[in-house]
Design an enzyme around this catalytic site. Sequence first.
Site, mmCIF file in Angstrom:
data_model
loop_
_atom_site.group_PDB
_atom_site.id
_atom_site.type_symbol
_atom_site.label_atom_id
_atom_site.label_comp_id
_atom_site.label_asym_id
_atom_site.label_seq_id
_atom_site.Cartn_x
_atom_site.Cartn_y
_atom_site.Cartn_z
ATOM 1 N N ALA A 31 -5.167 -4.664 -3.419
ATOM 2 C CA ALA A 31 -6.502 -3.961 -3.832
ATOM 3 C C ALA A 31 -7.061 -3.349 -2.636
ATOM 4 C CB ALA A 31 -7.665 -5.229 -4.094
ATOM 5 N N GLY A 34 -5.091 -0.013 -1.394
ATOM 6 C CA GLY A 34 -4.972 0.075 -3.758
ATOM 7 C C GLY A 34 -5.851 0.666 -3.050
ATOM 8 N N ASP A 35 -7.462 0.977 -2.457
ATOM 9 C CA ASP A 35 -8.423 0.967 -2.713
ATOM 10 C C ASP A 35 -8.571 2.431 -1.856
ATOM 11 O OD1 ASP A 35 -11.498 1.689 -3.050
ATOM 12 O OD2 ASP A 35 -11.468 0.952 -0.893
ATOM 13 N N ALA A 36 -8.052 2.472 -0.863
ATOM 14 C CA ALA A 36 -7.893 3.364 0.056
ATOM 15 C C ALA A 36 -6.641 4.754 -0.484
ATOM 16 C CB ALA A 36 -7.422 2.631 1.168
ATOM 17 N N ASP A 39 -8.621 6.662 -3.155
ATOM 18 C CA ASP A 39 -9.260 6.599 -2.465
ATOM 19 C C ASP A 39 -8.998 8.100 -2.019
ATOM 20 O OD1 ASP A 39 -12.604 7.601 -1.559
ATOM 21 O OD2 ASP A 39 -11.868 8.019 0.110
#
Length: 146
Positions: A31, A34-36, A39
Amino acid sequence: MEESITIQEAIRREFDCKPQDIRTYSPLTLAYIGDAIYDLVIRTIVVERGNSSPNKLHRKAVSYVNARVQARMIDALESELTQEETAVYHRGRNAKSYTAAKNASIIEYRKATGMEALCGYLYLQGRQERMLYLIREAIARTGMGI
């Protein structure tokens, strides 16, 4: 003529990073990356759709990069996921996180974490096309055109 490679391949080459067995990564690690990458995808779309002030670009990107929206997106996508992708999503969704979203419920935050874990998993596997397909489908299915 320069050979075309993914950003992940370029990073591995330039910084001598060796591929890892991502099945051993914790769902929160997936995550995290994955967040980066999610984004980056959204910011790239926003910038490619038109030059604007950074403040306007940021506001547009934030409308897609938040737990409430990501929860709606993964809800719209669940029927599209393979068994493997569903398992990764569930691992991320069910992971015990010690943080919470400011403007979302716990359920929305967990779903968003699951979606980010899935994006991280696909990215680290070099399956960017699949990741981009799922993001595009999620945006289309939720009626949230960028």
